[in-house]
Motif scaffolding. Structure first.
Motif, short mmCIF file in Angstrom:
data_model
loop_
_atom_site.label_atom_id
_atom_site.label_comp_id
_atom_site.label_asym_id
_atom_site.label_seq_id
_atom_site.Cartn_x
_atom_site.Cartn_y
_atom_site.Cartn_z
N LYS A 1 9.77 1.90 3.11
CA LYS A 1 9.02 2.66 4.11
C LYS A 1 7.65 3.05 3.55
O LYS A 1 7.45 3.12 2.33
N GLY A 2 6.72 3.30 4.46
CA GLY A 2 5.37 3.67 4.04
C GLY A 2 5.35 4.87 3.12
O GLY A 2 4.49 4.98 2.24
N THR A 3 6.31 5.77 3.31
CA THR A 3 6.39 6.98 2.49
C THR A 3 6.83 6.69 1.06
O THR A 3 6.73 7.55 0.19
N GLN A 4 7.33 5.47 0.81
CA GLN A 4 7.85 5.12 -0.52
C GLN A 4 6.95 4.13 -1.27
O GLN A 4 7.29 3.69 -2.36
N LEU A 5 5.81 3.78 -0.69
CA LEU A 5 4.96 2.77 -1.29
C LEU A 5 4.44 3.17 -2.67
O LEU A 5 4.34 2.34 -3.57
N GLU A 6 4.08 4.42 -2.83
CA GLU A 6 3.53 4.87 -4.11
C GLU A 6 4.49 4.59 -5.27
O GLU A 6 4.07 4.32 -6.39
N GLY A 7 5.78 4.63 -4.97
CA GLY A 7 6.77 4.42 -6.02
C GLY A 7 6.91 2.99 -6.49
O GLY A 7 7.36 2.75 -7.62
N ILE A 8 6.50 2.02 -5.66
CA ILE A 8 6.67 0.61 -6.06
C ILE A 8 5.35 -0.04 -6.52
O ILE A 8 5.39 -1.07 -7.19
N ILE A 9 4.23 0.57 -6.18
CA ILE A 9 2.94 -0.03 -6.54
C ILE A 9 2.79 -0.26 -8.04
O ILE A 9 2.28 -1.31 -8.46
N PRO A 10 3.24 0.66 -8.92
CA PRO A 10 3.09 0.42 -10.36
C PRO A 10 3.79 -0.84 -10.87
O PRO A 10 3.43 -1.35 -11.93
N TYR A 11 4.77 -1.35 -10.13
CA TYR A 11 5.52 -2.53 -10.58
C TYR A 11 4.90 -3.85 -10.11
O TYR A 11 5.32 -4.92 -10.57
N LEU A 12 3.93 -3.78 -9.23
CA LEU A 12 3.44 -5.01 -8.61
C LEU A 12 2.73 -5.94 -9.57
O LEU A 12 2.78 -7.16 -9.43
N ASP A 13 2.04 -5.39 -10.56
CA ASP A 13 1.30 -6.24 -11.51
C ASP A 13 2.22 -7.22 -12.22
O ASP A 13 1.88 -8.39 -12.41
N LYS A 14 3.41 -6.76 -12.61
CA LYS A 14 4.32 -7.65 -13.35
C LYS A 14 5.07 -8.61 -12.43
O LYS A 14 5.66 -9.58 -12.90
N LEU A 15 5.07 -8.34 -11.13
CA LEU A 15 5.82 -9.18 -10.19
C LEU A 15 4.94 -10.21 -9.49
O LEU A 15 5.47 -11.07 -8.77
N THR A 16 3.63 -10.15 -9.70
CA THR A 16 2.72 -11.01 -8.96
C THR A 16 1.81 -11.80 -9.89
O THR A 16 1.57 -11.40 -11.04
N HIS A 17 1.32 -12.94 -9.39
CA HIS A 17 0.25 -13.67 -10.07
C HIS A 17 -0.97 -13.65 -9.16
O HIS A 17 -0.94 -13.05 -8.07
N GLU A 18 -2.04 -14.31 -9.54
CA GLU A 18 -3.29 -14.17 -8.80
C GLU A 18 -3.22 -14.72 -7.38
O GLU A 18 -4.02 -14.34 -6.51
N ASN A 19 -2.24 -15.58 -7.11
CA ASN A 19 -2.13 -16.18 -5.77
C ASN A 19 -0.91 -15.69 -4.99
O ASN A 19 -0.59 -16.23 -3.93
N THR A 20 -0.22 -14.69 -5.52
CA THR A 20 0.95 -14.16 -4.82
C THR A 20 0.53 -13.61 -3.46
O THR A 20 -0.49 -12.94 -3.32
N VAL A 21 1.35 -13.91 -2.46
CA VAL A 21 1.13 -13.40 -1.11
C VAL A 21 2.09 -12.24 -0.88
O VAL A 21 3.30 -12.38 -1.03
N CYS A 22 1.55 -11.08 -0.54
CA CYS A 22 2.36 -9.89 -0.26
C CYS A 22 2.34 -9.60 1.23
O CYS A 22 1.26 -9.51 1.83
N ILE A 23 3.50 -9.45 1.81
CA ILE A 23 3.63 -9.12 3.22
C ILE A 23 4.23 -7.71 3.33
O ILE A 23 5.36 -7.48 2.92
N LEU A 24 3.44 -6.78 3.85
CA LEU A 24 3.93 -5.42 4.04
C LEU A 24 4.67 -5.34 5.36
O LEU A 24 4.16 -5.80 6.39
N CYS A 25 5.85 -4.77 5.34
CA CYS A 25 6.70 -4.73 6.54
C CYS A 25 7.14 -3.29 6.79
O CYS A 25 8.26 -2.90 6.44
#
Length: 286
Positions: A70-94
Motif C-alpha cells: 500500500k502507498g502507506t508502506q512504500l517508505e519501508g521498501i524503498i531502501p531495498y530497491l537498489d539491490k533488487l534492480t539494475h539500470e533497466n529494471t522496470v518497476c510497476i507501482l500497483c
C-alpha cells in the motif's frame, strides 16, 4: 528469461504473481519475512500456495518489479530497491490513488491503474474479481505487455492514461469512503441515502477532474454507480479492510489527493471535505 519480483504478497500482489507463475514465468514473492501465501477464488474451493521470501534477505536482481504494498508502506521498501534492480529494471507501482510515483527515482517506473478485487486475512488471499493493470502506452510498457502475453494478467496500454487515472480515482472515492467510515461492506449500498452520498462524492470528483483538464462524458456518475451495484454485498474495499485491521488507510492518496486539488482550484466540495475530515479523525490516536 526475464525475472519477475512481486513486493507485497497481499490481495493485489498475490494475484499478479499467481497469474505470471501459472504461465511459466519466473516469479519471486517478497514480503516482510519468510513464509507462504495462500490464494483462493471466492467461487472455488481449490487453494494455491506460494513461498514468500524476506525482502531483507533477497539477492535476486529483477528485470520487472511489481510493487504492490500500500502507498502507506512504500517508505519501508524503498531502501531495498537498489539491490533488487539494475539500470533497466522496470518497476510497476500497483496502489490505489495517485501521487506515489513522486517517491521513486527509478527511470523506468510507472504507476498502474489497478482493477483487482480481493482481500487478505492472515496468510490467505481471496480473489473476488478482475486482474487488470492499465499503464501509459510507451515502448517500455508495450514490451512488458508482449513479454507476458501468455499469462492471464490483463495489461492494457492507454494513450489517454490520465483519463484512466482519474476514472479510477472517482471509482475509489465514494465506495472506499462510505465502507471505511461505516465499517461495512458493499452491503451499505442498499441504503438509498448512501447511494445519494456516493453520487454527490462522484460529482464533486468530476468537477475536480474538469479543473485538471480531464472531462468525463455525460452519465459517468450512473456508470460508476452501476459498477458498485455489481459488487457482491459481502465484498469490502481496501480502506474498509485496513480500518478494521487498525492499519493506516490510503486516505492521503485518494480523498487527500482530491482534496488538495479541490483546494488548489478553490472548488466547493462539501461532501469530500466532510468525508476526508472524518477519515483523518478516524485514525487519530490518543
Amino acid at each position: 528469461m526475464d525475472t519477475f519480483g512481486v513486493i507485497g504478497p497481499g490481495a493485489v500482489g498475490s494475484v499478479i504473481g499467481e497469474s505470471l507463475h501459472n504461465s511459466g514465468y519466473q516469479v519471486t514473492f517478497l514480503g516482510r519475512g519468510t513464509g507462504e501465501v495462500y490464494i483462493k477464488r471466492a467461487s472455488a474451493s481449490k487453494t494455491a500456495v506460494f513461498p514468500v521470501e524476506a525482502i531483507s534477505e533477497a539477492e535476486t536482481v529483477f528485470d520487472y518489479l511489481f510493487i504492490t504494498v500500500k502507498g502507506t508502506q512504500l517508505e519501508g521498501i524503498i531502501p531495498y530497491l537498489d539491490k533488487l534492480t539494475h539500470e533497466n529494471t522496470v518497476c510497476i507501482l500497483c496502489q490505489n490513488g495517485y501521487g506515489q510515483l513522486d517517491k521513486f527515482h527509478i527511470p523506468n517506473a510507472y504507476q498502474a491503474v489497478v482493477y483487482i478485487s480481493g482481500q487478505k486475512k492472515e496468510k490467505v488471499v481471496t480473489h473476488f474479481r478482475d486482474r487488470i493493470l492499465i499503464l501509459p502506452e510507451n515502448p517500455v510498457t508495450k514490451k512488458l505487455k508482449e513479454g507476458i502475453a501468455a499469462s492471464n494478467l490483463d495489461i492494457r496500454l492507454s494513450p489517454d492514461y490520465r483519463y484512466e487515472v482519474w476514472y479510477k480515482l472517482l471509482v475509489n472515492l465514494a465506495i472506499n469512503s462510505v465502507t471505511a467510515l461505516s465499517r461495512n461492506t458493499a452491503l451499505i449500498l442498499e441504503e438509498e441515502k448512501i447511494q445519494h452520498l456516493c453520487k454527490r462524492l462522484i460529482q464533486e470528483g468530476i468537477a475536480i477532474a474538469a479543473a485538471e483538464g480531464i472531462h468525463f462524458q455525460e452519465g459517468i456518475t450512473e456508470e460508476i454507480m452501476r459498477i458498485y451495484a455489481g459488487y457482491p454485498s459481502y465484498m469490502g474495499t481496501s480502506m474498509y479492510y485496513d480500518i478494521l485491521a487498525g492499519k493506516t488507510m490510503e486516505t492521503a492518496y485518494i480523498q487527500g489527493y482530491l482534496y488538495e486539488k479541490s483546494q488548489t482550484y478553490d472548488l466547493d466540495t462539501p461532501c469530500l471535505d466532510t468525508v476526508y475530515s472524518l477519515l483523518l479523525a478516524s485514525e487519530m490516536k490518543g
